[in-house]
Structure formats: C-alpha cells, structure tokens
Design an enzyme around this catalytic site. Structure first.
Site, mmCIF file in Angstrom:
data_model
loop_
_atom_site.group_PDB
_atom_site.id
_atom_site.type_symbol
_atom_site.label_atom_id
_atom_site.label_comp_id
_atom_site.label_asym_id
_atom_site.label_seq_id
_atom_site.Cartn_x
_atom_site.Cartn_y
_atom_site.Cartn_z
ATOM 1 N N GLU A 98 0.838 -1.206 0.000
ATOM 2 C CA GLU A 98 0.000 0.000 0.000
ATOM 3 C C GLU A 98 0.870 1.252 0.000
ATOM 4 O O GLU A 98 1.985 1.244 0.525
ATOM 5 C CB GLU A 98 -0.860 0.015 1.284
ATOM 6 N N ASP A 102 -4.654 5.087 6.038
ATOM 7 C CA ASP A 102 -5.245 6.276 6.663
ATOM 8 C C ASP A 102 -6.263 5.794 7.704
ATOM 9 O O ASP A 102 -5.887 5.393 8.811
ATOM 10 C CB ASP A 102 -5.877 7.096 5.528
ATOM 11 N N PHE A 151 -2.910 16.076 3.856
ATOM 12 C CA PHE A 151 -3.109 15.435 2.557
ATOM 13 C C PHE A 151 -1.811 15.523 1.752
ATOM 14 O O PHE A 151 -1.353 16.603 1.410
ATOM 15 C CB PHE A 151 -4.273 16.060 1.782
ATOM 16 N N VAL A 152 -1.226 14.367 1.484
ATOM 17 C CA VAL A 152 0.078 14.340 0.818
ATOM 18 C C VAL A 152 -0.021 13.788 -0.601
ATOM 19 O O VAL A 152 -0.921 13.009 -0.922
ATOM 20 C CB VAL A 152 1.111 13.517 1.629
ATOM 21 N N ARG A 164 1.589 12.384 -9.193
ATOM 22 C CA ARG A 164 2.126 11.055 -8.878
ATOM 23 C C ARG A 164 3.618 10.945 -9.185
ATOM 24 O O ARG A 164 4.328 10.170 -8.569
ATOM 25 C CB ARG A 164 1.402 9.972 -9.688
HETATM 26 P P1 5GP Z 1 -8.071 4.427 4.111
HETATM 27 O O1 5GP Z 1 -9.022 3.414 3.537
HETATM 28 O O2 5GP Z 1 -6.988 3.825 4.969
HETATM 29 O O3 5GP Z 1 -8.797 5.537 4.804
HETATM 30 O O4 5GP Z 1 -7.402 5.156 2.893
HETATM 31 C C1 5GP Z 1 -6.496 4.530 2.076
HETATM 32 C C2 5GP Z 1 -6.434 5.221 0.727
HETATM 33 O O5 5GP Z 1 -6.798 6.602 0.813
HETATM 34 C C3 5GP Z 1 -5.025 5.216 0.207
HETATM 35 O O6 5GP Z 1 -4.738 4.051 -0.515
HETATM 36 C C4 5GP Z 1 -5.004 6.467 -0.648
HETATM 37 O O7 5GP Z 1 -5.479 6.173 -1.944
HETATM 38 C C5 5GP Z 1 -5.985 7.407 0.005
HETATM 39 N N1 5GP Z 1 -5.325 8.426 0.866
HETATM 40 C C6 5GP Z 1 -5.388 8.525 2.216
HETATM 41 N N2 5GP Z 1 -4.677 9.570 2.658
HETATM 42 C C7 5GP Z 1 -4.164 10.170 1.555
HETATM 43 C C8 5GP Z 1 -3.315 11.303 1.347
HETATM 44 O O8 5GP Z 1 -2.870 12.019 2.263
HETATM 45 N N3 5GP Z 1 -2.986 11.592 0.048
HETATM 46 C C9 5GP Z 1 -3.440 10.848 -1.009
HETATM 47 N N4 5GP Z 1 -3.047 11.228 -2.216
HETATM 48 N N5 5GP Z 1 -4.220 9.764 -0.846
HETATM 49 C C10 5GP Z 1 -4.576 9.428 0.412
#
Ligand code: 5GP
Length: 179
Positions: A98, A102, A151-152, A164
């Site tokens: 991954e 988050d 947010f990165v 990207r």
């Molecule tokens: P989760 O299901 O753990 O909340 O989120 C996972 C997905 O959210 C990651 O695979 C990614 O695609 C997206 N994501 C979460 N935080 C960020 C962030 O800070 N930047 C970006 N570009 N995508 C994020």
C-alpha cells in the site's frame, strides 16, 4: 507543479533509504519462501517497483484496484473493487503493498477479501502510516514512515490523478482543493 506543494515532508533520499531497509527486512522475514506482492493501484506503483528491487527472495507481482475516496481528499467510507487480481493466491505468501494507510478501511477490506481465498499467509506493507487517523481495526505489518494528518502527494500518490510523478512526498497546498 512543485509550487502547489506547501512542504516537502519526506525527501527522495529518505524514501530510497527507507525502501531499501524495508526490502532487507522483508527478504529476511520471507527467507526460503516466494512472496506474492500485491500492488494496490494506482498509488503503490512507485513503491512496489522500488521495493521489489530490494527483495532478494523470489517475487511474483500482481495488481488490484480499489476505490474508497468519495470526493478527492476524504474517504467515502465504502470500498469498491475496481480490478481484481489475475493470480490465484491459494497457498501463496501474500504481501499487500500500500502507499498509505489512513482510516484503515481499505486495508480491512483487502485483508477480508483476500483471506477468503486461503493464502498461506497475508501481510501488509505500507510506505506511509497516518496512524492518528485510524478508525478501523487494521494495522500494517511493515511501514516506512508515520505521517501527520495532512493530505500528501508524490511518489505515486495523487490529487485528481496529478502529482504522482514527484519523487518525494509533499503536503499539497490546501488552496488547490479548497477553492
Ligand atoms: P483508508 O481506507 O486507509 O482511509 O485510505 C487509504 C487510501 O486513501 C489510500 O490508498 C489512498 O489512496 C488514500 N489516501 C489517504 N490519505 C491520503 C493522502 O494524504 N494523500 C493521497 N493522495 N491519498 C490518500
């Protein structure tokens, strides 16, 4: 493009050193085994490509695509499978790769779906860990960096499919998505 970045959080050099270190640890942990890397599209492309170069045990790579983001910076709370694996993972040592964990929702979903296919083992490796945002019971087995709730983008991570290609991880200026 770089003008949209308010701060570089992790430099290219720091990423490369960390990925090398992670590859070494994974190679030791999987000694004598073959590992099936599952690259979670599209954010993990760069990380998977770099990580596999540092894994010394035999590797097979497959890809899966899921979507959890409703608008572009907040999770919708629902995960959808967009593209399934091509490989049969039964009795294989699966390592999900991954870009970022988050809330943990995506990871929880992936683990559940893949576990049903009876792999020999299943582990998760993420480059970035937004630990303070975790709400689902899902934690990675390997992670590169713990990062704050920002947010990165970069090193595979996008905003609206852009950024990207940046070789570093940067905080996206909030004016880009708040306008
Ligand atoms: P989760 O299901 O753990 O909340 O989120 C996972 C997905 O959210 C990651 O695979 C990614 O695609 C997206 N994501 C979460 N935080 C960020 C962030 O800070 N930047 C970006 N570009 N995508 C994020």
């Amino acid at each position: 493009m770089e003008k949209d970045i308010s701060k570089i959080l992790i430099t290219e050099k720091e990423i490369q050193e960390k990925v090398k270190e992670m590859g070494k640890i994974i190679s030791l942990d999987y000694k004598g085994k073959e590992v099936l890397l599952i690259c979670v599209l599209r954010g993990s492309i760069m990380f998977t490509a770099d990580l596999m170069r540092h894994i010394t045990v035999p590797v097979i790579v497959d890809t899966i695509a899921v979507s959890s983001y409703g608008d572009q910076t907040k999770s919708s709370g629902v995960v959808r499978l967009l593209k399934d694996l091509d490989e049969d993972i039964t009795n294989k040592h699966v390592l999900i790769v991954e870009d970022i964990v988050d809330s943990g929702l995506t990871l929880k979903y992936l683990r559940k779906v893949l576990q049903q296919r009876r792999p020999a083992s299943i582990k998760v490796c993420t480059l970035l860990n937004k630990q303070e945002r975790r709400v689902h019971d899902a934690s990675p087995d390997y992670y590169g960096f713990i990062i704050p709730d920002e947010f990165v983008v970069g090193y595979g991570l996008d905003y609206d499919e852009h950024y990207r290609q940046l070789p570093f991880i940067g905080i996206l200026d909030s004016k880009i998505y708040k306008d």
